[in-house]
Design a protein around this motif. Structure first.
Motif, PDB file in Angstrom:
ATOM      1  N   UNK A   1       0.823  -1.195   0.000  1.00  0.00           N
ATOM      2  CA  UNK A   1       0.000   0.000   0.000  1.00  0.00           C
ATOM      3  C   UNK A   1       0.865   1.256   0.000  1.00  0.00           C
ATOM      4  N   UNK A   2       1.866   1.304   0.886  1.00  0.00           N
ATOM      5  CA  UNK A   2       2.746   2.466   0.946  1.00  0.00           C
ATOM      6  C   UNK A   2       3.526   2.611  -0.354  1.00  0.00           C
ATOM      7  N   UNK A   3       3.989   1.461  -0.904  1.00  0.00           N
ATOM      8  CA  UNK A   3       4.760   1.519  -2.140  1.00  0.00           C
ATOM      9  C   UNK A   3       3.919   2.072  -3.287  1.00  0.00           C
ATOM     10  N   UNK A   4       2.639   1.687  -3.363  1.00  0.00           N
ATOM     11  CA  UNK A   4       1.767   2.186  -4.422  1.00  0.00           C
ATOM     12  C   UNK A   4       1.568   3.692  -4.277  1.00  0.00           C
ATOM     13  N   UNK A   5       1.429   4.174  -3.059  1.00  0.00           N
ATOM     14  CA  UNK A   5       1.261   5.604  -2.817  1.00  0.00           C
ATOM     15  C   UNK A   5       2.507   6.369  -3.248  1.00  0.00           C
ATOM     16  N   UNK A   6       3.674   5.846  -2.896  1.00  0.00           N
ATOM     17  CA  UNK A   6       4.909   6.521  -3.278  1.00  0.00           C
ATOM     18  C   UNK A   6       5.126   6.450  -4.785  1.00  0.00           C
ATOM     19  N   UNK A   7       4.720   5.370  -5.427  1.00  0.00           N
ATOM     20  CA  UNK A   7       4.853   5.263  -6.877  1.00  0.00           C
ATOM     21  C   UNK A   7       3.941   6.279  -7.550  1.00  0.00           C
ATOM     22  N   UNK A   8       2.755   6.458  -7.014  1.00  0.00           N
ATOM     23  CA  UNK A   8       1.838   7.467  -7.570  1.00  0.00           C
ATOM     24  C   UNK A   8       2.397   8.873  -7.370  1.00  0.00           C
ATOM     25  N   UNK A   9       3.005   9.102  -6.225  1.00  0.00           N
ATOM     26  CA  UNK A   9       3.617  10.401  -5.961  1.00  0.00           C
ATOM     27  C   UNK A   9       4.810  10.626  -6.889  1.00  0.00           C
ATOM     28  N   UNK A  10       5.590   9.585  -7.127  1.00  0.00           N
ATOM     29  CA  UNK A  10       6.711   9.663  -8.060  1.00  0.00           C
ATOM     30  C   UNK A  10       6.194   9.973  -9.461  1.00  0.00           C
ATOM     31  N   UNK A  11       5.115   9.312  -9.847  1.00  0.00           N
ATOM     32  CA  UNK A  11       4.504   9.575 -11.149  1.00  0.00           C
ATOM     33  C   UNK A  11       4.065  11.037 -11.249  1.00  0.00           C
ATOM     34  N   UNK A  12       3.420  11.536 -10.210  1.00  0.00           N
ATOM     35  CA  UNK A  12       2.930  12.920 -10.219  1.00  0.00           C
ATOM     36  C   UNK A  12       4.073  13.926 -10.342  1.00  0.00           C
ATOM     37  N   UNK A  13       5.173  13.699  -9.620  1.00  0.00           N
ATOM     38  CA  UNK A  13       6.285  14.660  -9.675  1.00  0.00           C
ATOM     39  C   UNK A  13       6.978  14.607 -11.035  1.00  0.00           C
ATOM     40  N   UNK A  14       7.034  13.429 -11.654  1.00  0.00           N
ATOM     41  CA  UNK A  14       7.652  13.336 -12.978  1.00  0.00           C
ATOM     42  C   UNK A  14       6.736  13.966 -14.030  1.00  0.00           C
ATOM     43  N   UNK A  15       5.416  13.879 -13.849  1.00  0.00           N
ATOM     44  CA  UNK A  15       4.482  14.593 -14.738  1.00  0.00           C
ATOM     45  C   UNK A  15       4.739  16.093 -14.632  1.00  0.00           C
ATOM     46  N   UNK A  56      13.934  14.279  -6.439  1.00  0.00           N
ATOM     47  CA  UNK A  56      14.939  13.494  -5.700  1.00  0.00           C
ATOM     48  C   UNK A  56      14.369  13.064  -4.342  1.00  0.00           C
ATOM     49  N   UNK A  57      13.726  13.971  -3.653  1.00  0.00           N
ATOM     50  CA  UNK A  57      13.151  13.667  -2.340  1.00  0.00           C
ATOM     51  C   UNK A  57      12.087  12.574  -2.458  1.00  0.00           C
ATOM     52  N   UNK A  58      11.211  12.702  -3.445  1.00  0.00           N
ATOM     53  CA  UNK A  58      10.152  11.705  -3.638  1.00  0.00           C
ATOM     54  C   UNK A  58      10.743  10.353  -4.024  1.00  0.00           C
ATOM     55  N   UNK A  59      11.793  10.357  -4.841  1.00  0.00           N
ATOM     56  CA  UNK A  59      12.439   9.097  -5.226  1.00  0.00           C
ATOM     57  C   UNK A  59      13.039   8.401  -4.003  1.00  0.00           C
ATOM     58  N   UNK A  60      13.613   9.169  -3.101  1.00  0.00           N
ATOM     59  CA  UNK A  60      14.159   8.579  -1.868  1.00  0.00           C
ATOM     60  C   UNK A  60      13.020   8.030  -1.013  1.00  0.00           C
ATOM     61  N   UNK A  61      11.921   8.755  -0.923  1.00  0.00           N
ATOM     62  CA  UNK A  61      10.770   8.273  -0.154  1.00  0.00           C
ATOM     63  C   UNK A  61      10.179   7.005  -0.762  1.00  0.00           C
ATOM     64  N   UNK A  62      10.161   6.925  -2.081  1.00  0.00           N
ATOM     65  CA  UNK A  62       9.629   5.734  -2.746  1.00  0.00           C
ATOM     66  C   UNK A  62      10.543   4.542  -2.520  1.00  0.00           C
ATOM     67  N   UNK A  63      11.819   4.799  -2.330  1.00  0.00           N
ATOM     68  CA  UNK A  63      12.783   3.711  -2.144  1.00  0.00           C
ATOM     69  C   UNK A  63      12.824   3.240  -0.699  1.00  0.00           C
ATOM     70  N   UNK A 116       7.478   5.059 -15.957  1.00  0.00           N
ATOM     71  CA  UNK A 116       6.794   5.023 -14.658  1.00  0.00           C
ATOM     72  C   UNK A 116       5.311   4.733 -14.854  1.00  0.00           C
ATOM     73  N   UNK A 117       4.742   5.330 -15.882  1.00  0.00           N
ATOM     74  CA  UNK A 117       3.321   5.113 -16.152  1.00  0.00           C
ATOM     75  C   UNK A 117       3.030   3.639 -16.436  1.00  0.00           C
ATOM     76  N   UNK A 118       3.883   3.010 -17.246  1.00  0.00           N
ATOM     77  CA  UNK A 118       3.657   1.592 -17.547  1.00  0.00           C
ATOM     78  C   UNK A 118       3.886   0.736 -16.297  1.00  0.00           C
TER      79      UNK A 118
END
Length: 135
Positions: A1-15, A56-63, A116-118
């Protein structure tokens, strides 16, 4: 669940990052056509730099807390280095470096966004019942 949230946040920041790079190409054209265009282009460049630091911050949080891959961190750090170089090339009017690097940044950001989208689609697809029962 947390990983999906961080992946969505990573997607949003890259958008957001990709959109900011694209807007920079528009403000570059405005810089050549209207007197105050350089102000828009300069403001956009610093905005893009801040968005990239947030990436960078979001990528660290996703990791780390999310348990994801560390690969997005390397992309974000590489993009931050390129954006920093791009800002300096612009400040010092190194147009021969600044313009091609802008094209590279736009393509790289767009390709990473698609990746990231795929990945996001792959992770959110419901698994068939037979495959779920097999595991």
């Amino acid at each position: 669940m947390v990983m999906a949230t961080h992946t969505k946040l990573l997607h949003a920041i890259v958008v957001l990052q990709t959109a900011a790079v694209f807007v920079q190409s528009i403000t570059a054209g405005l810089m050549m056509t209207i007197p105050s265009g350089h102000v828009l282009h300069s403001a956009g460049s610093y905005t893009l730099w801040v968005v990239t630091v947030a990436h960078v911050v979001v990528a660290v949080l996703a990791w780390r807390p999310g348990g994801g891959s560390a690969q997005p961190i390397w992309y974000a750090l590489g993009f931050l280095a390129l954006i920093t170089g791009q800002v300096y090339a612009g400040v010092f009017h190194l147009t021969a470096l600044h313009v091609p690097l802008a094209a590279v940044l736009l393509v790289a950001s767009l390709l990473y966004l698609l990746r990231i989208r795929s990945s996001l689609r792959r992770n959110t697809r419901p698994r068939p019942a037979a495959a779920a029962a097999y595991r």
